[in-house]
Write an enzyme that holds these catalytic residues in place. Structure first.
Site, short mmCIF file in Angstrom:
data_model
loop_
_atom_site.label_atom_id
_atom_site.label_comp_id
_atom_site.label_asym_id
_atom_site.label_seq_id
_atom_site.Cartn_x
_atom_site.Cartn_y
_atom_site.Cartn_z
N GLU A 208 0.85 -1.19 0.00
CA GLU A 208 0.00 0.00 0.00
C GLU A 208 0.88 1.23 0.00
O GLU A 208 2.10 1.13 0.13
CB GLU A 208 -0.97 -0.02 1.19
CG GLU A 208 -0.29 0.04 2.55
CD GLU A 208 -1.27 -0.15 3.71
OE1 GLU A 208 -2.22 -0.95 3.59
OE2 GLU A 208 -1.07 0.48 4.75
N HIS A 246 -4.35 3.33 8.22
CA HIS A 246 -3.10 2.83 8.78
C HIS A 246 -2.17 3.99 9.07
O HIS A 246 -2.05 4.91 8.27
CB HIS A 246 -2.39 1.90 7.79
CG HIS A 246 -3.00 0.54 7.73
ND1 HIS A 246 -2.87 -0.28 6.63
CD2 HIS A 246 -3.74 -0.17 8.61
CE1 HIS A 246 -3.49 -1.42 6.84
NE2 HIS A 246 -4.04 -1.37 8.04
#
Lengths: 292, 390
Positions: A208, A246
């Site tokens: 990511e 996150h």
């Protein structure tokens, strides 16, 4: 063989609160050897049929555990990691989300030179299908087979595993390495383990935005990996400067962009899935021998 | 978490980093009074918003007297300041910082941050202060000095020397830099900052170093142990939707598309945005409902999504691991019934208790489009937002 854990791995649960108990029970039902729990102040008790100890050292002495999974809340989680290392465990998997970065920085430096491998924090843990579940993954979507799965995200790991299983492609081990800026086991570490594991024939890697771990992994793949790798990078349309859930998923100063990561992976010969729905297919189409 | 410049300077002062004298003001009268308390000389009036580039946008001005300070403050307070970091909508100025003007011999850049690749704290410095450091890094990377710190809890002298001599300082100046850096570094570590930046750090004609502007960001995960820093949060500077999400423990980022999203897990949430764009649509938000998503959370998430008037369709994408799909389905039905959701709703449930969840949706009698795979979910949501039947 799989990597990091199998049916012989004896696992402790550090932090037998609600989450710890819940997942200990599911792991036991899955066939995992959960041999003890560590919860300071509750030593000598038994919870869900699991003997509880006040310290990791006591638990290791009594049970011969080689691994632990940490469900301790953020303020004490880094301490729990250090305790696992102090007790000489081979593996500790930290599920806890929200550990201060400086705590992790100190813990990671303290782990250097110890024999303990840390996976996580802020990760779903790992599953070796039909053998061992350490953490919180829904193991029922996995099936044994030749593909190693490594990911920074939890639910996106499930998505990829599900796609593989639906295509009839099983997994050797599925490992979530966590979405924090400082983690114990990197993509590179996991790739090295998969490359060396005779049962793993191919790898799926899910990255990511944020940081440069995917670029580092790409370098390793290009230079050292013989096994085929398929990948997906999440956050291709994330706005810069925003933290996408996150703690590590932020595009800062033009760095950490999905496009750079994808370019690096493609240059290393990785099959990059254009959409999150085609991760399994991308691997299956490029490595037809995996199916059937 | 970000704080204002005036708050950053309070902290720097507390940690022994020299900053010019100054005070914050909410009204022109307060600004005038603050200017009177400053030593003789020019006064700088600076708009306090959480964005860089304030000078270019007209948010920083020089005054020669207290009465002129009042005049300038009345122009800046209440203005809608647009900079390259605020976006085209700009930000309303609610406070100004009134500061003694400094004489400048040279401008430097100095920062402490986490070097993620090295997994160490690092000092970044440059002789090209007062500019956007990212621009300096892109155009003249050789003018950026990076020195990593071996362990977080001590700043060794050699690091200061490497930075100082790297900036072309003489031994006396390196000593002065040592004082500034020691304070900045201690602030970073003791307050759990994620970025501590002085830009510019100026050298005065008398050879003193002063922090003329500063930016401090803090690690959200560590705020629990820093109540004084937490108290510096300015809700006016935050996206109201993100703030509301924060209060109910959801991770939300507002975007400018028309498909509202509710997903569990940050990675899958990002991938869902990617899926929507891949299918030709445009997401209205990032929303991670987290591992503890239940009926109540789903309702709160729906409220948040529906507050965005651009939303023309909602996509719920759940891959149940810890999260149970039947509980999510109950939440979706309850939210749709209680709030009267008028936009099309596409729901994809997979994983733990997915079959039970889908049954709840079907039996509710609500007009909910079900999707099985991620791709199907994306396609149906995009079609629904375009006004076609999903």
């Amino acid at each position: 063989m799989a990597i990091l854990c199998d049916k012989n791995t004896k696992v402790l649960v550090q932090g037998m609160g609600r989450m710890g108990q819940f997942h200990a029970k599911i792991s036991i039902e899955y066939g995992t050897q959960i041999v003890g729990g560590v919860h300071p102040g509750k030593g000598g008790q038994e919870i869900e049929g699991i003997p509880i100890f006040d310290s990791v050292v006591d638990a290791v002495e009594a049970t011969g555990a080689q691994a632990s999974v940490i469900f301790v809340p953020p303020p004490g989680a880094a301490d729990a990691i250090l305790e696992a290392a102090d007790a000489g465990l081979d593996l500790t998997v930290c599920i806890t989300e929200g550990i201060p970065t400086l705590d992790m920085l100190r813990a990671k430096q303290a782990l250097a030179g110890s024999k303990t491998r840390l996976v996580g924090p802020n990760c779903p843990g790992l599953v070796t299908p039909e053998q061992c579940r350490i953490g919180i993954m829904p193991a029922q979507i996995t099936q044994p087979g030749p593909v190693g799965v490594v990911s920074r995200s939890g639910t996106l790991t499930y998505e990829a595993v599900d796609q593989l299983s639906r295509l009839g492609i099983g997994q050797s081990t599925c490992i979530g390495i966590g979405g924090d800026p400082i983690i114990g086991t990197s993509f590179l570490d996991a790739l090295e383990l998969f490359e060396a594991d005779p049962e793993t024939k191919a790898v799926v890697m899910i990255g990511e935005i944020g940081g440069s771990a995917e670029e580092t992994a790409a370098e390793f793949i290009g230079a050292h990996m013989k096994k085929p790798v398929a990948a997906f990078i999440a956050g291709q349309n994330a706005p810069p400067g925003k933290r996408m859930g996150h703690a590590g998923a932020i595009i800062a100063g033009g760095k950490g962009k999905a496009s750079d990561k994808i370019a690096a992976l493609k240059a290393a010969g990785v099959f990059v899935s254009p959409s999150p729905a085609e991760i399994g297919e991308t691997l299956a189409n490029n490595v037809p021998s995996l199916q059937g | 978490m970000n704080i204002h410049e005036y708050q950053a300077k309070e902290l720097l002062r507390e940690f022994g980093v020299p900053v010019p004298e100054g005070a914050v003001a909410m009204t022109p009268a307060e600004a005038e009074e603050a200017a009177r308390d400053l030593p003789k000389g020019g006064v700088v009036v600076k708009a306090q918003i959480h964005a860089g580039g304030r000078g270019k946008g007209g948010g920083v001005k020089l005054a020669q007297s207290a009465s002129e300070t009042k005049q300038i403050a009345s122009e800046i307070l209440g203005m809608n300041l647009k900079t390259h970091q605020t976006g085209p909508e700009g930000k309303r100025v609610r406070k100004v910082y009134v500061e003694a003007a400094s004489e400048i011999e040279h401008e430097y850049y100095l920062a402490v941050l986490l070097d993620r690749a090295e997994e160490k704290l690092a000092i970044i410095a440059s002789t090209e202060g007062g500019m956007d450091i990212e621009e300096v890094a892109a155009k003249t990377p050789e003018k950026i000095i990076t020195v990593t710190v071996p362990t977080p809890d001590t700043l060794p002298d050699y690091v200061v020397r490497r930075v100082g001599y790297g900036l072309g300082f003489d031994t006396d100046q390196v000593k002065k830099l040592g004082g500034v850096l020691a304070g900045l570094y201690r602030l970073f570590v003791e307050c759990d900052a994620s970025l501590a930046e002085i830009n510019p750090l100026v050298m005065t004609p008398l050879g003193d170093l002063l922090a003329l502007d500063a930016k401090l960001n803090f690690d959200d995960n560590a705020l629990y142990r820093h109540p004084a820093v937490s108290a510096m949060r300015d809700p006016d500077e935050e996206d109201p939707r993100e703030r509301a999400a924060n209060e109910i423990d959801l991770a939300y980022v507002g975007l400018d598309g028309d498909i509202g999203c509710m997903v569990n897990g940050a990675g899958l949430a990002m991938a869902t945005l990617d899926m929507i764009q891949y299918c030709g649509g445009s997401p209205a938000n990032f929303l991670d409902a987290g591992g503890g998503a239940d009926k109540e959370k789903v309702k709160e998430a729906f409220k948040l999504i529906l507050n965005d008037e651009n939303v023309r369709a909602i996509l719920v994408n759940i891959f149940g691991g810890i999260v149970r799909c039947d509980l999510i389905a109950e939440g979706v039905v309850a939210a749709a019934q209680e709030m009267g959701v008028e936009v099309p709703l596409v729901v994809r449930l997979q994983g733990t208790n997915a079959i039970a969840g889908r049954k709840i949706l079907t039996e509710s009698g609500l007009d909910i489009t079900s999707a099985e795979t991620l791709e199907e979910a994306g396609e149906k949501a995009v079609a629904a937002a375009r006004g076609g039947k999903a």
